[in-house]
Enzyme design. Structure first.
Site, PDB file in Angstrom:
ATOM      1  CB  SER A  59     -18.242  95.479  15.072  1.00  0.00           C
ATOM      2  OG  SER A  59     -18.664  94.490  15.989  1.00  0.00           O
ATOM      3  CE  LYS A  62     -22.178  94.437  15.143  1.00  0.00           C
ATOM      4  NZ  LYS A  62     -21.651  94.613  16.499  1.00  0.00           N
ATOM      5  CB  SER A 114     -20.781  97.778  18.235  1.00  0.00           C
ATOM      6  OG  SER A 114     -20.210  96.913  17.291  1.00  0.00           O
ATOM      7  CE  LYS A 223     -20.441  99.205  14.406  1.00  0.00           C
ATOM      8  NZ  LYS A 223     -19.457  99.161  15.518  1.00  0.00           N
TER       9      LYS A 223
END
Length: 378
Positions: A59, A62, A114, A223
């Site tokens: 993720s 992202k 997320s 993140k």
């Protein structure tokens, strides 16, 4: 090849390039298969471990989805959530099919919780379709110098074999994204509240980045990521004593500790050092140029105490032309200030001439908009 890549990055994103100085090897205990630590303003690599290994990234994908959404100019516009977005597997912000939601709220849900559903909703709004958005992701990756990256979805799930990147490329991406004020605000938000379309209570999202919310006082954003195949991935940022750092780990069993360890070592060993102040360039002996030259930014670079003693500055100027002395306008850029550390080039800063008359293009124009070039291998 690294020299070419780093120079291209500087011209494209118009801020500081990557350093040629050798990175420190202090963090031998880093658990990650791949890791890198860079200083944000200069891009200097302070630590790396298998930083060019191509891996699944989960993720942290992202980050690219978020910055494209922000740059789309649609951040305050509303979209209608599709069945395809609601049906995506994995982590979710529990969007409802047919609900109308602002792109801004989707980006918060994407970065903080997320949400894979948010990723697809963003892709469909910004790119017209998930496939169209993936094209934009790879286009941006190419523009900013992510040469070992291939995006195949907006969320990072393992359903595409060739969706991969490197710690080095993800550091490039985060550095680019952190140049955007809106991205910085979203990345650094601990708790976000937005209206629920079908309930009286609000949606309240708490950031999954534990470094930001509880573990590390100097963390400013980042993140998280995880899939069964990629394992734990993490990109974070931290600031202390005027130094802004970016850390990336891929497949890291102890990623929180890895990031704290890298940050603490860097904060203990490096200092943002002023090499030349913005404004009039001092020490110019040539009568034509004296008191008429300037650099347009402070030159600041992360250095250890020992490295500070090995910095050298050299001024390279165009020889004044006869027609200049007769009144013809002088080119805006008339030279460069070369900065070396222990004989290795770490920067070339354009030198500007104070023109009272109309300016025109001339020699050294190619470096006119270049802030700082760091050529060479890491």
């Amino acid at each position: 090849m690294r020299k070419i890549k780093q120079s291209i990055i500087c011209f494209i994103i118009l801020f500081l390039g990557l350093s040629s100085l050798p990175p420190t090897t202090y963090a031998a205990g880093v658990s990650a298969h791949s890791a890198i630590l860079i200083e944000q303003k200069s891009g200097r690599v302070l630590y790396e471990k298998n930083a060019d290994a191509i891996s699944r990234i989960a993720s942290i994908t992202k980050i690219m989805t978020a910055i494209l959404a922000i740059e789309s100019g649609k951040i305050d516009q509303t979209t209608t959530v599709s069945s395809r977005a609601v049906g995506v597997e994995g982590s979710s912000i529990y969007l409802i099919e047919g609900e109308k939601i602002k792109l801004k709220d989707l980006v918060y849900g994407l970065m903080m919780r997320s949400g894979n559903d948010a990723a697809v909703a963003i892709a469909e709004m910004v790119g017209g379709s998930e496939e169209g958005f993936v094209y934009l992701m790879n286009q941006k990756a190419n523009e900013i110098g992510m040469t070992n990256t291939t995006f195949q979805n907006p969320h990072g799930l393992d359903n595409h074999e060739n969706h991969r990147s490197t710690a080095y490329d993800m550091a490039i991406l985060m550095r680019y994204a952190m140049n955007n004020k809106t991205f910085r605000e979203i990345s650094g938000t601990k708790v976000y509240r937005t209206a629920h379309p079908e309930e009286k209570w609000d949606r309240v999202w708490k950031n999954k980045n534990k470094l930001l919310t509880s573990l590390y006082a100097y963390c400013t954003g980042g993140k998280t990521g995880y899939t069964k195949l990629a394992k734990r991935t993490l990109v974070t940022t931290a600031t202390k004593n005027g130094m802004d750092l970016i850390a990336v780990t891929i497949n890291a069993p102890s990623d929180w500790n890895d990031h704290i360890s890298m940050y603490e070592e860097a904060f203990d060993n490096y200092k943002m050092t002023s090499l030349a102040p913005k404004g009039e360039l001092k020490g110019i002996e040539d009568s034509f140029y004296k008191k008429k030259l300037e650099i347009k930014r402070d030159v600041i670079y992360p250095l250890t105490k020992d490295e500070q003693e090995t910095i050298k500055l050299k001024t390279i100027l165009i020889k004044p032309q006869k027609e200049w002395k007769e009144g013809k306008p002088v080119p805006s850029v008339v030279g460069e200030l070369q900065v070396t550390q222990d004989g290795e080039s770490i920067g070339n800063i354009p030198i500007y001439f104070h023109n009272e008359q109309k300016k025109e293009e001339g020699f050294f124009t190619k470096v006119k908009n270049l802030f700082f070039v760091y050529p060479g291998a890491r």
